[in-house]
Enzyme design. Structure first.
Site, mmCIF file in Angstrom:
data_model
loop_
_atom_site.group_PDB
_atom_site.id
_atom_site.type_symbol
_atom_site.label_atom_id
_atom_site.label_comp_id
_atom_site.label_asym_id
_atom_site.label_seq_id
_atom_site.Cartn_x
_atom_site.Cartn_y
_atom_site.Cartn_z
ATOM 1 N N CYS A 386 0.840 -1.198 0.000
ATOM 2 C CA CYS A 386 0.000 0.000 0.000
ATOM 3 C C CYS A 386 0.876 1.249 0.000
ATOM 4 O O CYS A 386 1.422 1.617 -1.033
ATOM 5 C CB CYS A 386 -0.971 -0.040 1.176
ATOM 6 S SG CYS A 386 -2.413 1.013 0.904
ATOM 7 N N HIS A 512 -3.591 -4.888 0.374
ATOM 8 C CA HIS A 512 -2.881 -5.467 1.527
ATOM 9 C C HIS A 512 -2.896 -6.998 1.467
ATOM 10 O O HIS A 512 -3.748 -7.639 2.096
ATOM 11 C CB HIS A 512 -3.548 -5.002 2.827
ATOM 12 C CG HIS A 512 -3.313 -3.564 3.121
ATOM 13 N ND1 HIS A 512 -2.210 -3.122 3.811
ATOM 14 C CD2 HIS A 512 -4.025 -2.462 2.788
ATOM 15 C CE1 HIS A 512 -2.258 -1.801 3.912
ATOM 16 N NE2 HIS A 512 -3.347 -1.374 3.293
ATOM 17 N N GLU A 514 -1.091 -9.059 2.926
ATOM 18 C CA GLU A 514 -0.799 -9.684 4.227
ATOM 19 C C GLU A 514 -2.069 -10.138 4.939
ATOM 20 O O GLU A 514 -2.029 -11.028 5.789
ATOM 21 C CB GLU A 514 0.005 -8.731 5.116
ATOM 22 C CG GLU A 514 -0.725 -7.503 5.666
ATOM 23 C CD GLU A 514 -0.717 -6.299 4.726
ATOM 24 O OE1 GLU A 514 -0.473 -6.473 3.512
ATOM 25 O OE2 GLU A 514 -0.977 -5.168 5.205
HETATM 26 N N1 GLN Z 1 -1.837 6.676 3.196
HETATM 27 C C1 GLN Z 1 -1.941 5.975 1.970
HETATM 28 C C2 GLN Z 1 -3.295 6.117 1.330
HETATM 29 O O1 GLN Z 1 -4.237 6.464 1.977
HETATM 30 C C3 GLN Z 1 -1.603 4.496 2.162
HETATM 31 C C4 GLN Z 1 -2.597 3.790 3.019
HETATM 32 C C5 GLN Z 1 -2.099 2.455 3.523
HETATM 33 O O2 GLN Z 1 -0.906 2.180 3.500
HETATM 34 N N2 GLN Z 1 -3.005 1.627 4.001
HETATM 35 O O3 GLN Z 1 -3.430 5.874 0.167
#
Ligand code: GLN
Length: 542
Positions: A386, A512, A514
Site C-alpha cells: 500500500c 494489503h 498480508e
Molecule cells: N496513506 C496511503 C493512502 O491512503 C496508504 C494507506 C495504507 O498504506 N493503508 O493511500
C-alpha cells in the site's frame, strides 16, 4: 431435525493481553478439525464505531474484511486459524450498538419508553450475536469473544447480554473464562487468588464459567487445579492450563487439544463431532521447527515500536518462511531514525530483503524513500504494501525519471509532479470514519510478470484500505523507463501492482496481501518475496 446453533462465550480475567483472541481462534481451529462449521464474533467495549480512526500505537493493526469492515486485529487471528466467515458482522463495538439504539430512538421506534442499557442495549447485543450466525447458512457453532477484562465498567452490558442469552438458551451455550495464574518468584509458588476474584466478579453478574483456561508460565499441578476448581465452582478436569508456547503461536491449538479441550467443548454442547484431524497443522509446525537456513527481513515503518501494528505483515512473512523451511529473523527499523542516522546503508544494511508496510500521513516518508532507493540500486528484494508501493513509485519518479520534486499529494499537496494522488472517488469526502477505499476488489494480472508468476491466474481478489493511488497521467513515462504495472483494477484503470523490470524482485501492491495469508496457505506474493530473498546469500544452519 436441524440442530440448534451452539454458542461459546470467551471472557478474560485478571489482566489484558492474555491472548484471548488467539485462544478463541484456537478453539475455532480445534472444532473445525472435528468437522464442525464455525463462525466467530468479537465484541469490543470501546465507543469508537470501529478501530479505523485509531492510531496504530493505540490499537495495533486494523484488519480489513472483504466487505470493507475495518475491524479489530483479533479477526486476523480468526482468519489465520480458522475458515470462519469474516465480515462487518464479525466485529461489533459498543459504539455500533449505541449508535444503532440512539438512531432508533430518534426515529421514534421506542416512542413513549425510557431507553435503557437493559433491555435496549442488551437486546441489540443479542441481535448482533444472532446476526453473526447468519453470515453463512451452515454455521453450527458461534464463538463469541468479549473484549476487555471482567471487572471493566465498559464491558458490563456485553456480559449482561450473554448472561441473558444463555438464560434463554440454557442448553446451547457455554462460557469459557481465560485467566492468569502468576508464578511469584519470591514466594516460589503460583497464585490462584486473582483467578478466584475474577470468577467471583463473573458470578456476581450471574455467569458461571464451564471451563477455566489458565494462562501460566509452566503447567499447573493437579493441586493447583483442584484449588481453582473448588473456589470457582468448575470441575477439576475443566481447569485447563494454557502455558506459554515455546516457539510459535500456532502451537496453541495443539497444546489445548492435548489437554482435551475440544472434546470437552463438544461434549458440553452435545455436538456431533468427528475424530480430530490436526495432521496438516502439525506438519506445518514441524516444518517451521526444522528450518534449513536463516533469513533476515527488514521492516521499515513508523509504528515499529508497537508490537501489533504490523501483525498480519509479520505473520505473512512467517508463513512464507515456514513454507520455504527458513528461520526468519525480522528486524524492525523506525523510518525516522534512518534519516537521523545520515546513512541509509549503515542504518538498515544486512537484511536479505525489505518490506515497507502501509501507513498514513507525512512522518516517516523520507526514510522509506531511502529504503526503496537502497533496494532498487543494490538490487535487494523489496516488497511495498500500500503506502510501500506509493513510496516505491515516488522514489522511481525522482531518481529514475528525474522528477526531483515528485511526491504523493498526501504529503505535499503542491508538488509539481503528483505521481500519487487522491482517488477521484475520495474528492469531497471529509468524514474520516469508514470512508477510505475499503475491502475486496478484483484485479487483473498482466502476463509475463512477477505477479503472474506468483498468483498463477489472471483475476485475483485482494483487500484495500487507502485514499491515494498512482496517477495514471504518468503511466507511459514510468513504463518507458522500466516500471511494469502488472495488476490493474478489473475493468478499471487503477494501478494495483507495480514491479521494476530488471530487478530481482521489487514489487508493490496498492492492496494489503498480508491480510490473506494463512499458515497452511502462505500468500503467493509473500512466498515469492521470501524465495527471492533466499536467493541472495543466506546463512546456512550447520
Ligand atoms: N496513506 C496511503 C493512502 O491512503 C496508504 C494507506 C495504507 O498504506 N493503508 O493511500
Amino acid at each position: 431435525m436441524q440442530e440448534s446453533i451452539k454458542y461459546i462465550f470467551v471472557t478474560g480475567g485478571v489482566v489484558s493481553s492474555l491472548g484471548k483472541g488467539l485462544t478463541a481462534a484456537s478453539i475455532g481451529n480445534l472444532l473445525e478439525s472435528r468437522g464442525l462449521k464455525i463462525a466467530m464474533l468479537k465484541f469490543d467495549p470501546y465507543l469508537n464505531v470501529d478501530p479505523g480512526t485509531m492510531n496504530p500505537f493505540q490499537h495495533g493493526e486494523v484488519y480489513v474484511t472483504d466487505d470493507g469492515g475495518e475491524t479489530d486485529l483479533d479477526l486476523g487471528h480468526y482468519y489465520r486459524f480458522t475458515k470462519s466467515p469474516l465480515s462487518k458482522a464479525s466485529n461489533v463495538t459498543s459504539g455500533q450498538i449505541y449508535e444503532t439504539v440512539i438512531r432508533r430512538e430518534r426515529k421514534g421506534d421506542y416512542l413513549g419508553k425510557t431507553v435503557q442499557v437493559v433491555p435496549h442495549i442488551t437486546d441489540e447485543i443479542k441481535a448482533r450475536i444472532l446476526r453473526a450466525t447468519e453470515q453463512e447458512e451452515s454455521t453450527q457453532v458461534l464463538i463469541v469473544e468479549i473484549g476487555g477484562t471482567v471487572g471493566d465498567i465498559e464491558s458490563l452490558p456485553f456480559l449482561e447480554a450473554i448472561r441473558q442469552f444463555r438464560y434463554e438458551r440454557a442448553h446451547d451455550c457455554i462460557n469459557i473464562h481465560l485467566t492468569y495464574v502468576p508464578y511469584l518468584k519470591a514466594a516460589g509458588e503460583v497464585k490462584t487468588k486473582p483467578t478466584q476474584h475474577s470468577v467471583q466478579a463473573l458470578r456476581e453478574i450471574g455467569i458461571i464459567p464451564d471451563i477455566i483456561l489458565c494462562r501460566c508460565e509452566k503447567a499447573l499441578s493437579e493441586e493447583i487445579k483442584a484449588k481453582i476448581s473448588l473456589f470457582c465452582n468448575v470441575p477439576q478436569e475443566a481447569v485447563i492450563d494454557e502455558k506459554d508456547v515455546e516457539q510459535s503461536i500456532y502451537e496453541v491449538p495443539i497444546e489445548l487439544h492435548k489437554q482435551g479441550l475440544d472434546l470437552m467443548v463438544c461434549k458440553k454442547l452435545q455436538l456431533s463431532y468427528k475424530a480430530s484431524d490436526l495432521t496438516e497443522w502439525e506438519a506445518m509446525l514441524q516444518k517451521k521447527f526444522h528450518p534449513k537456513s536463516i533469513l533476515t527481513i527488514g521492516i521499515v515503518g513508523k509504528y515499529t515500536e508497537h508490537q501489533d501494528a504490523y501483525k498480519s505483515v509479520f505473520e505473512a512473512l512467517y508463513h512464507a518462511a515456514a513454507f520455504a523451511s527458513v528461520k526468519l529473523e525480522i528486524r524492525s527499523f523506525e523510518s525516522d531514525r534512518i534519516v537521523e542516522n545520515g546513512s541509509v546503508d549503515k542504518a538498515i544494511e544486512g537484511c536479505d530483503g525489505y518490506v515497507v508496510p502501509g501507513g498514513f500521513g507525512t512522518r516517516g516518508w523520507e526514510g522509506k524513500l531511502l529504503t526503496a532507493r537502497y533496494c532498487r540500486t543494490k538490487r535487494i528484494p523489496y516488497f511495498g504494501l500500500c503506502l510501500g508501493m506509493q513510496v516505491m513509485l515516488v522514489e522511481f519518479a525522482r531518481n529514475v525519471l528525474g522528477l526531483s520534486e515528485a511526491h504523493s499529494t498526501e504529503v505535499d499537496s503542491n508538488t509539481p509532479d503528483p505521481v500519487v494522488n487522491l482517488l477521484t472517488e475520495q474528492e469531497g469526502i471529509f468524514e474520516k470514519g469508514g470512508t477510505m477505499r475499503l475491502g475486496a476488489y478484483l484485479c487483473e494480472i498482466a502476463p509475463n510478470t512477477l505477479a503472474e508468476k506468483a498468483y498463477g491466474k489472471k483475476i485475483i481478489s485482494e483487500r484495500h484500505r487507502h485514499r491515494y493511488e498512482f496517477n495514471n497521467k504518468y503511466k507511459e513515462l514510468f513504463e518507458s523507463k522500466g516500471m511494469i504495472f502488472s495488476g490493474r483494477l478489473d475493468r478499471g484503470v487503477l494501478c494495483e501492482i507495480s514491479e521494476i523490470k530488471d530487478h530481482p524482485w521489487m514489487l508493490g501492491t496498492q492492496f494489503h496481501p498480508e491480510l490473506k495469508s494463512r499458515p497452511l496457505h502462505p500468500h503467493p506474493l509473500f512466498r515469492d518475496f521470501i524465495a527471492a530473498a533466499m536467493f541472495r546469500d543466506c546463512e546456512t544452519i550447520k
